[in-house]
Scaffold this motif. Structure first.
Motif, short mmCIF file in Angstrom:
data_model
loop_
_atom_site.label_atom_id
_atom_site.label_comp_id
_atom_site.label_asym_id
_atom_site.label_seq_id
_atom_site.Cartn_x
_atom_site.Cartn_y
_atom_site.Cartn_z
N PRO A 42 -48.72 42.98 16.53
CA PRO A 42 -49.31 42.75 15.20
C PRO A 42 -50.78 43.14 15.09
O PRO A 42 -51.31 43.21 13.98
CB PRO A 42 -49.15 41.24 14.99
N ALA A 43 -51.42 43.41 16.20
CA ALA A 43 -52.85 43.72 16.17
C ALA A 43 -53.13 45.04 16.87
O ALA A 43 -54.10 45.19 17.61
CB ALA A 43 -53.65 42.59 16.82
N GLY A 44 -52.26 46.01 16.66
CA GLY A 44 -52.44 47.31 17.29
C GLY A 44 -52.25 47.23 18.79
O GLY A 44 -51.52 46.36 19.29
N ALA A 45 -52.94 48.10 19.52
CA ALA A 45 -52.79 48.12 20.97
C ALA A 45 -53.38 46.87 21.61
O ALA A 45 -53.06 46.52 22.74
CB ALA A 45 -53.46 49.36 21.55
N SER A 46 -54.23 46.16 20.86
CA SER A 46 -54.88 44.95 21.38
C SER A 46 -54.03 43.71 21.16
O SER A 46 -54.56 42.64 20.86
CB SER A 46 -56.23 44.75 20.70
N SER A 47 -52.72 43.85 21.24
CA SER A 47 -51.83 42.74 20.91
C SER A 47 -51.19 42.13 22.14
O SER A 47 -50.94 42.82 23.13
CB SER A 47 -50.67 43.22 20.03
N SER A 48 -50.89 40.84 22.03
CA SER A 48 -49.88 40.25 22.89
C SER A 48 -48.55 40.60 22.25
O SER A 48 -48.38 40.47 21.04
CB SER A 48 -50.05 38.73 22.94
N LEU A 49 -47.60 41.04 23.07
CA LEU A 49 -46.31 41.48 22.54
C LEU A 49 -45.49 40.29 22.06
O LEU A 49 -45.34 39.30 22.78
CB LEU A 49 -45.53 42.22 23.62
N ILE A 50 -44.97 40.40 20.86
CA ILE A 50 -44.06 39.37 20.34
C ILE A 50 -42.63 39.81 20.65
O ILE A 50 -42.23 40.92 20.32
CB ILE A 50 -44.23 39.21 18.82
N THR A 53 -50.73 51.93 26.35
CA THR A 53 -51.88 51.10 25.99
C THR A 53 -52.95 51.14 27.09
O THR A 53 -54.14 51.21 26.80
CB THR A 53 -51.50 49.63 25.69
N ILE A 54 -52.50 51.12 28.35
CA ILE A 54 -53.48 51.15 29.44
C ILE A 54 -54.23 52.47 29.46
O ILE A 54 -55.44 52.53 29.70
CB ILE A 54 -52.80 50.92 30.80
N HIS A 55 -53.50 53.55 29.19
CA HIS A 55 -54.17 54.84 29.13
C HIS A 55 -55.29 54.79 28.10
O HIS A 55 -56.41 55.26 28.33
CB HIS A 55 -53.16 55.94 28.77
N PHE A 56 -54.98 54.19 26.95
CA PHE A 56 -55.98 54.07 25.89
C PHE A 56 -57.20 53.27 26.37
O PHE A 56 -58.34 53.73 26.25
CB PHE A 56 -55.36 53.40 24.66
N PHE A 57 -56.96 52.09 26.91
CA PHE A 57 -58.09 51.23 27.26
C PHE A 57 -58.89 51.78 28.45
O PHE A 57 -60.11 51.63 28.50
CB PHE A 57 -57.61 49.80 27.54
N LYS A 58 -58.21 52.41 29.38
CA LYS A 58 -58.92 53.04 30.50
C LYS A 58 -59.87 54.10 29.95
O LYS A 58 -61.03 54.22 30.34
CB LYS A 58 -57.91 53.66 31.47
N HIS A 59 -59.37 54.88 29.00
CA HIS A 59 -60.15 55.93 28.39
C HIS A 59 -61.34 55.36 27.61
O HIS A 59 -62.41 55.95 27.56
CB HIS A 59 -59.24 56.73 27.45
N GLU A 60 -61.15 54.21 26.99
CA GLU A 60 -62.16 53.68 26.07
C GLU A 60 -63.09 52.64 26.69
O GLU A 60 -64.07 52.25 26.05
CB GLU A 60 -61.49 53.08 24.82
N SER A 116 -57.35 44.76 26.78
CA SER A 116 -56.60 45.68 27.64
C SER A 116 -55.57 44.94 28.49
O SER A 116 -54.54 45.51 28.86
CB SER A 116 -57.56 46.47 28.54
N ALA A 117 -55.87 43.69 28.79
CA ALA A 117 -54.96 42.92 29.64
C ALA A 117 -53.81 42.29 28.85
O ALA A 117 -52.76 41.97 29.41
CB ALA A 117 -55.74 41.82 30.36
#
Ligand SMILES: Cc1cc2nc3c(=O)[nH]c(=O)nc-3n(C[C@H](O)[C@H](O)[C@H](O)COP(=O)(O)O)c2cc1C
Ligand code: SF4
Ligand code: FES
Lengths: 168, 419
Positions: free
Chosen positions: B283-291, B337-344, B398-399
């Protein structure tokens, strides 16, 4: 020619946006200006900007290094930057990327033999509802190409040969 | 129901000055500068219950009331960095309803007595910045911006400023550093921007959508706004819907509308692609806890407001709802998602810089089919080690998908690792 000599009006307009005692704020817009023609920022360009803003060349370089839209090395005239982040990938971006690479005959990170196009992948560009999509970064700025098919993408890439001929 | 923020969907050409004006535009701002005290404007926003739309949901009026009146000048900054994967609402607002956003920005500036405001847009939006510059010029010509607005003593200049491709610059203090011409790395907080912001001066930062609500609230009153949404989350929200739905796009719904309405409503998402089942939601983009959904009706009937989404072990955040269906394996999602956060990751603090690096290494191994069972535990461990230890929220973000992905969809990981 220095940046001020080449673009006197633009430099003045950029500086007018920020309080004179905080003119360092102008570093990002000036870097975009310096990058306009060659597609990357030269050492001379960084020195120029440092002089305008009374900061060292190293400080300018550290800003260049931090942001992905600034480049300090030459690449193809156009960077074709395909988004394969999660939302786009859920709508087929990875497959699109693979097919596009196959069609153009280069891999991600490579440049076509004529020096026109370099392929890169990027993270989300705020166009996830229009996947697959990519942006082109070149002499005419950044342009979005959304709801792409391979055919449409090949047309865009073919069109780059003629685009941006009259560089301002 | 008529739109509040995406009003251009009901009124054609709303991005033209005359059309906006004819439809009640600028009346709230005119009324405020001529007839209201700045603090009265803040009070109306406070009473409306408006909460920030950039992700954290902080009460907007309260933030404005924190402005330090002992330190001058004041600044207002609009956060138009919009880089969370799955978020594309601010772009539509600025393209199609720019004056409502600018009027909201002007109202905030008046409320906190700022004479200069900046709009920080992601660098890719350079054409949009030029477009906003034109709109700002039109407002100046009409005497709505510039010196001595409408014959009063109030003056306001609005400037656009482009970022250059760094997700972290959406974090408010990194944004300020970037706007000051430095590397966009977060500051240690406190102090918070309303006391120590741009150039060390008191600064209010809000998201584009937050500002776009403000003129409607001032024009129609706090009670009108509160009559929409829920007690905890008043008003309407623009949901960016992406992923495996038939009609991805932005949809404005009152807070408290259900995930089902958003995903399956004929005028909204119109259902899942190929009539598959919803497996998980972010619900909050890549920064989400998965529902976890797995087709469970009860979950899809959860109201989308800050409090209700929390009961599902997630956060509503920027309300960028990514739909994942049952054709997708969660290890693949985490790999993205990890690829994204590692990059950012901006690299300023060790837990995030090292953590994202190791998470990427391990998830590559797992996703690539070379992982062992112990690798999944290791990945979970690295992610948990990061939580609460990072300088800014990016590290925790990221976590989040990693921890919930592994804990809630263990089977997907077991399938890809060697025993
Ligand atoms: C890593 C990170 C990225 C963020 N990106 C954005 C963004 O792109 N746009 C935004 O409005 N807020 C973003 N935020 C939230 C801002 O820090 C800030 O809370 C927000 O702009 C405040 O405005 P609001 O109260 O109107 O939501 C981000 C936060 C973090 C930690
Ligand atoms: S948590 Fe990550 S993004 Fe945030 S300051 Fe630390 S290194 Fe930078
Ligand atoms: S994920 Fe590609 S534009 Fe958002």
């Amino acid at each position: 020619m220095s940046l001020v000599e080449k673009y006197p009006k633009e430099v003045k307009q950029i500086l007018s946006k920020y309080p004179p005692e905080h003119k360092r704020s102008a570093v990002m817009p000036l870097l975009f200006l310096a990058q306009r023609e060659e597609g990357y920022i030269t050492k001379a360009g960084m020195q120029d900007i440092g002089k305008i803003l009374d900061i060292t060349e190293t400080e300018v370089a550290s800003v260049v290094g931090f942001y992905t839209l600034y480049h300090d090395a030459k690449a193809g005239k156009y960077r074709v930057q395909i988004c394969n982040d999660l939302p786009c990938a859920l709508r087929g971006a990875d497959k699109f990327l693979e097919e596009l690479c196959g069609n153009v005959g280069i891999k991600v990170g490579e440049t076509t033999a004529d020096g026109l196009v370099t392929f890169e992948t990027v993270t989300c560009l705020a166009a996830c509802d229009k996947a697959p999509m990519f942006q082109t970064q070149g002499p005419d700025g950044i342009n979005y190409h959304e709801n792409m098919t391979i055919n449409k993408a090949m047309e865009v890439i073919a069109g780059l040969k003629y685009a941006g001929k009259e560089v301002k | 129901m008529a739109h509040v923020v995406l009003r251009h969907r009901d009124i054609p050409n709303l991005n033209q000055f005359d059309v906006y004006k004819k439809n009640g535009g600028f009346s709230a701002f005119k009324n405020a500068v001529k007839k209201m005290q700045p603090t009265e404007v803040t009070d109306v926003v406070k009473n409306s219950g408006l909460r920030g739309r950039g992700g954290a949901g902080f009460p907007t009026g309260m933030k404005w009331s924190f402005i330090d009146n002992k330190n001058w000048p004041h600044y207002v900054v609009a956060n138009a960095d919009e880089s969370e994967p799955g978020t594309f609402k601010d772009r539509e607002i600025m393209e199609s309803n720019p004056f409502q956003f600018l009027e909201g920005l002007a109202l905030c500036s008046y409320a906190v007595a700022a004479n200069v405001a900046y709009i920080y847009l992601r660098g890719e939006f350079w054409q949009l910045a030029a477009f906003l510059d034109e709109k700002i010029a039109e407002m100046e010509e009409a005497g709505l911006l510039g010196n001595k607005i409408l014959g009063t003593d109030y003056s306001l200049k609005i400037y656009t400023h482009l970022g250059a491709g760094a997700y972290i610059c959406g974090e408010e203090t990194a944004l300020l550093e970037s706007l000051e011409g430095k590397r966009g790395q977060p500051r240690v907080r406190p102090p918070f921007p309303p006391t120590f912001g741009l150039y060390g001066k008191p600064t209010i930062i809000n998201n584009v959508e937050t500002f776009a609500n403000v003129p409607m609230i001032l024009a129609n009153g706090a009670d009108w706004y509160k009559s929409m949404g829920t007690a905890d989350s008043s008003g309407v929200k623009v949901f960016s819907l992406s992923g495996r739905v038939r009609r991805p796009g932005n949809y404005e719904l009152p807070f408290g509308a259900t995930f089902r309405e958003l995903i399956y409503g004929e005028k909204n998402g119109a259902g899942v692609q190929d009539a598959r089942q919803v497996k998980a939601l972010m619900p909050a983009g890549a920064s989400s806890s998965l529902i976890v959904v797995n087709g469970d009706d009860k979950i899809l009937d959860t109201p989308m407001d800050y409090a209700s989404v929390r009961t599902l072990g997630s956060e509503l955040g920027s309300a960028s709802v990514i739909v994942i269906d049952d054709t997708v394996s969660i290890d693949w999602v985490i790999n993205k998602t990890i690829h994204f956060f590692k990059h950012e990751s901006c690299g300023k603090c060790t837990p995030c810089r090292e953590g994202t690096y190791w998470m990427q290494n391990i998830v590559h191994r797992i996703h690539g089919g070379d992982g062992k069972q112990g690798d999944v535990d290791l990945l979970l461990n690295v992610a948990k080690q990061m939580q609460g230890k990072c300088l800014c929220a990016l590290g925790d973000f990221s976590a989040m998908a990693v921890v919930t992905g592994i804990e809630r969809f263990k089977g997907d990981f077991d399938k890809v690792v060697k025993v």
